[in-house]
Write a protein that holds these residues in place. Structure first.
Motif, PDB file in Angstrom:
ATOM      1  N   THR A  44       0.739  -1.034   0.020  1.00  0.00           N
ATOM      2  CA  THR A  44       0.422   0.207   0.180  1.00  0.00           C
ATOM      3  C   THR A  44       0.989   1.522   0.175  1.00  0.00           C
ATOM      4  N   LEU A  45       0.534   1.916  -0.786  1.00  0.00           N
ATOM      5  CA  LEU A  45       2.090   3.173  -1.408  1.00  0.00           C
ATOM      6  C   LEU A  45       0.754   4.486  -0.872  1.00  0.00           C
ATOM      7  N   ASP A  46       1.647   5.373   0.750  1.00  0.00           N
ATOM      8  CA  ASP A  46       0.803   5.731   1.585  1.00  0.00           C
ATOM      9  C   ASP A  46       0.618   7.607   0.378  1.00  0.00           C
ATOM     10  N   ILE A  47      -0.121   8.274  -0.321  1.00  0.00           N
ATOM     11  CA  ILE A  47       0.583   9.249  -0.951  1.00  0.00           C
ATOM     12  C   ILE A  47      -0.007  10.413  -0.286  1.00  0.00           C
ATOM     13  N   ALA A  48       1.284  11.071  -0.232  1.00  0.00           N
ATOM     14  CA  ALA A  48       1.361  12.243   0.372  1.00  0.00           C
ATOM     15  C   ALA A  48      -0.155  14.108  -0.187  1.00  0.00           C
ATOM     16  N   ASP A  49       0.651  13.904  -1.337  1.00  0.00           N
ATOM     17  CA  ASP A  49      -0.235  14.566  -2.101  1.00  0.00           C
ATOM     18  C   ASP A  49      -1.320  14.404  -3.289  1.00  0.00           C
ATOM     19  N   THR A  50      -2.067  14.115  -3.330  1.00  0.00           N
ATOM     20  CA  THR A  50      -2.937  14.017  -3.757  1.00  0.00           C
ATOM     21  C   THR A  50      -3.200  14.907  -5.721  1.00  0.00           C
ATOM     22  N   GLY A  51      -2.685  15.938  -5.223  1.00  0.00           N
ATOM     23  CA  GLY A  51      -1.782  17.107  -6.425  1.00  0.00           C
ATOM     24  C   GLY A  51      -2.045  16.840  -8.066  1.00  0.00           C
ATOM     25  N   ARG A  52      -0.957  15.366  -7.283  1.00  0.00           N
ATOM     26  CA  ARG A  52       0.173  15.058  -8.712  1.00  0.00           C
ATOM     27  C   ARG A  52      -1.133  14.611  -9.583  1.00  0.00           C
ATOM     28  N   PHE A  53      -1.735  13.724  -8.765  1.00  0.00           N
ATOM     29  CA  PHE A  53      -2.915  13.641  -9.851  1.00  0.00           C
ATOM     30  C   PHE A  53      -4.447  14.279 -10.151  1.00  0.00           C
ATOM     31  N   ARG A  54      -3.834  15.409  -9.848  1.00  0.00           N
ATOM     32  CA  ARG A  54      -4.784  16.524  -9.555  1.00  0.00           C
ATOM     33  C   ARG A  54      -6.384  16.559  -9.430  1.00  0.00           C
ATOM     34  N   LEU A  55      -6.077  15.869  -8.260  1.00  0.00           N
ATOM     35  CA  LEU A  55      -7.446  15.407  -7.825  1.00  0.00           C
ATOM     36  C   LEU A  55      -6.838  15.849  -6.112  1.00  0.00           C
ATOM     37  N   LYS A  56      -8.086  17.191  -5.710  1.00  0.00           N
ATOM     38  CA  LYS A  56      -8.237  18.073  -4.493  1.00  0.00           C
ATOM     39  C   LYS A  56      -8.244  15.943  -3.420  1.00  0.00           C
ATOM     40  N   ARG A  57      -7.811  16.105  -2.137  1.00  0.00           N
ATOM     41  CA  ARG A  57      -8.014  15.550  -1.105  1.00  0.00           C
ATOM     42  C   ARG A  57      -9.184  15.004  -1.282  1.00  0.00           C
ATOM     43  N   GLU A  58      -9.781  16.182  -0.680  1.00  0.00           N
ATOM     44  CA  GLU A  58     -12.085  15.302  -0.645  1.00  0.00           C
ATOM     45  C   GLU A  58     -12.427  14.942  -2.354  1.00  0.00           C
ATOM     46  N   GLU A  59     -11.606  15.063  -3.049  1.00  0.00           N
ATOM     47  CA  GLU A  59     -12.759  14.244  -3.783  1.00  0.00           C
ATOM     48  C   GLU A  59     -12.167  13.212  -4.333  1.00  0.00           C
ATOM     49  N   VAL A  60     -10.893  12.432  -3.077  1.00  0.00           N
ATOM     50  CA  VAL A  60     -10.814  11.000  -3.520  1.00  0.00           C
ATOM     51  C   VAL A  60     -11.305  10.509  -1.997  1.00  0.00           C
ATOM     52  N   ALA A  61     -11.787   9.064  -1.903  1.00  0.00           N
ATOM     53  CA  ALA A  61     -12.386   8.900  -1.282  1.00  0.00           C
ATOM     54  C   ALA A  61     -11.177   8.084  -0.036  1.00  0.00           C
ATOM     55  N   THR A  62     -10.765   7.566  -0.485  1.00  0.00           N
ATOM     56  CA  THR A  62      -9.272   7.551  -0.040  1.00  0.00           C
ATOM     57  C   THR A  62      -8.171   7.756  -0.144  1.00  0.00           C
ATOM     58  N   ASP A  63      -6.841   8.322   0.257  1.00  0.00           N
ATOM     59  CA  ASP A  63      -5.256   8.863  -0.702  1.00  0.00           C
ATOM     60  C   ASP A  63      -4.581   7.685  -0.968  1.00  0.00           C
ATOM     61  N   LYS A  64      -5.231   6.320  -0.101  1.00  0.00           N
ATOM     62  CA  LYS A  64      -4.020   4.959  -0.485  1.00  0.00           C
ATOM     63  C   LYS A  64      -4.395   4.452  -2.098  1.00  0.00           C
ATOM     64  N   LEU A  65      -3.325   4.122  -2.005  1.00  0.00           N
ATOM     65  CA  LEU A  65      -3.287   3.443  -3.439  1.00  0.00           C
ATOM     66  C   LEU A  65      -2.814   1.885  -3.024  1.00  0.00           C
ATOM     67  N   SER A  66      -3.422   0.920  -3.932  1.00  0.00           N
ATOM     68  CA  SER A  66      -2.795  -0.562  -3.894  1.00  0.00           C
ATOM     69  C   SER A  66      -1.697  -0.635  -4.222  1.00  0.00           C
ATOM     70  N   VAL A  67      -0.963  -1.283  -4.342  1.00  0.00           N
ATOM     71  CA  VAL A  67       0.101  -2.875  -5.364  1.00  0.00           C
ATOM     72  C   VAL A  67      -0.559  -3.736  -5.443  1.00  0.00           C
ATOM     73  N   GLY A  68      -0.545  -3.845  -6.786  1.00  0.00           N
ATOM     74  CA  GLY A  68      -1.108  -5.270  -6.985  1.00  0.00           C
ATOM     75  C   GLY A  68       0.633  -6.525  -7.535  1.00  0.00           C
ATOM     76  N   CYS A  69       0.226  -7.315  -7.585  1.00  0.00           N
ATOM     77  CA  CYS A  69       1.022  -8.066  -8.678  1.00  0.00           C
ATOM     78  C   CYS A  69       0.340  -9.056  -9.228  1.00  0.00           C
ATOM     79  N   TYR A  70       0.500  -9.973 -10.162  1.00  0.00           N
ATOM     80  CA  TYR A  70      -0.117 -10.692 -10.602  1.00  0.00           C
ATOM     81  C   TYR A  70       0.051 -11.844 -11.714  1.00  0.00           C
ATOM     82  N   LEU A  71      -0.795 -13.161 -11.515  1.00  0.00           N
ATOM     83  CA  LEU A  71      -0.082 -14.602 -12.163  1.00  0.00           C
ATOM     84  C   LEU A  71      -1.130 -14.494 -13.059  1.00  0.00           C
ATOM     85  N   VAL A  72      -0.920 -14.885 -14.766  1.00  0.00           N
ATOM     86  CA  VAL A  72      -1.663 -15.630 -15.789  1.00  0.00           C
ATOM     87  C   VAL A  72      -1.405 -16.882 -15.610  1.00  0.00           C
TER      88      VAL A  72
END
Ligand code: ZN
Length: 295
Positions: A44-72
């Motif tokens: 899980t990534l902690d994002i200090a500044d959602t502005g990098r995504f052109r989003l205000k903090r209040e515009e996102v449900a959570t500022d956390k981002l998951s990190v996924g790895c996948y196997l097919v």
């Protein structure tokens, strides 16, 4: 009568399963009859500044981002898609998740919380890095490449423009070249077409999706029961980017991102496929994790 019949059916299935696993070499699972998709929790990534995504903090449900790895796992081989944000060698095994502070070569700092090493999760599927046929990264950023060296014996599926950037004398921002250095000597397939049909039957397709990075790609997997799924790479990070139509400030080419998003919307519609945003914390939390799988 019905319950007895069901019991008979399940015991004959059990016999079949035992026979199948007994014939597998060295404990590797027998190939499935249709593709399977395993999802791993790679942090899980902690994002200090959602502005990098052109989003205000209040515009996102959570500022956390998951990190996924996948196997097919396909009847004809296996593919690893993205390898995490923190190399397993840095991860201390323990009962509680640990927060790691990464200092990247470009001096940017990132905080990532890891619950379990990637390879410990992979081992529970029955597949080892040596069993992997292909490795592909959605793109070169550090949070998608951390354990790539472990898959250097696989064939690397990549675009020339992305590979060139990864091994440039001055690599782009947000990369950690030491985590993928072993790919330099790997057997490599340079993808030159917009779509690359990995196993030749259109069930696992890597699609060119440039913008975030020059050689960014997404993965389409057609599953017999689940239906079509597209793993987004970083075409989006927050689901709100999709609904509010925002493009991150640090995308390599923002116009290209917009065009790629539009093209992918058409693809999703045409194939009746779901989009799994890999960094979507809430969406990813709902997915079943390996050793369970989608089929
Ligand atoms: Zn990312």
């Amino acid at each position: 009568m019905a319950p007895v019949k069901r019991l008979l059916i399940s015991s004959s299935l059990l016999v079949l399963c035992v026979a199948a696993s007994a014939s597998a070499p060295q404990g590797r699972p027998s190939p499935p009859t249709s593709p399977r998709l395993y999802v791993f929790d790679c942090g899980t990534l902690d994002i200090a500044d959602t502005g990098r995504f052109r989003l205000k903090r209040e515009e996102v449900a959570t500022d956390k981002l998951s990190v996924g790895c996948y196997l097919v796992v396909h009847p004809r081989g296996t593919l690893i898609w993205d390898t995490g944000a923190v190399p397993d060698a840095m991860v201390t095994a323990g009962p509680a998740p640990v927060r790691y502070r990464l200092l990247l070569p470009d001096a940017q700092e990132r905080n990532v919380t890891i619950a379990r090493p990637f390879k410990a999760q992979l081992a529970e599927t029955g597949y080892r890095p040596a069993d992997i046929t292909y490795v592909a990264l959605s793109h070169y950023h550090y949070d998608h490449s951390a354990n790539t060296n472990d898959f250097a014996s696989a064939t690397w599926l990549v675009r020339q423009v992305e590979r060139d950037a990864m091994f440039a004398a001055k690599p782009p921002d947000l990369v950690q070249p030491s985590t993928y250095a072993a790919l330099r000597g790997s057997k490599t397939t340079i993808i030159k077409t917009d779509e690359h049909d990995v196993f030749g039957d259109r069930t696992v397709v890597i699609r060119f999706a440039p913008g975030h990075t020059p050689g960014h790609q997404v993965l389409y997997v057609k599953l017999a029961k689940t239906g079509g799924v597209v793993l987004s790479g970083d075409l989006y990070h927050y689901p709100e980017e999709r609904t509010l139509n925002r493009i991150p400030t640090f995308d390599d080419n923002q116009d290209q991102t917009a065009a790629t998003r539009q093209a992918l919307d058409g693809f999703l519609k045409k194939n009746n496929a779901q989009l799994w945003i890999q960094h979507d914390f809430t969406g990813t939390a709902k997915l079943k994790k390996a050793p369970a799988y989608y089929e």
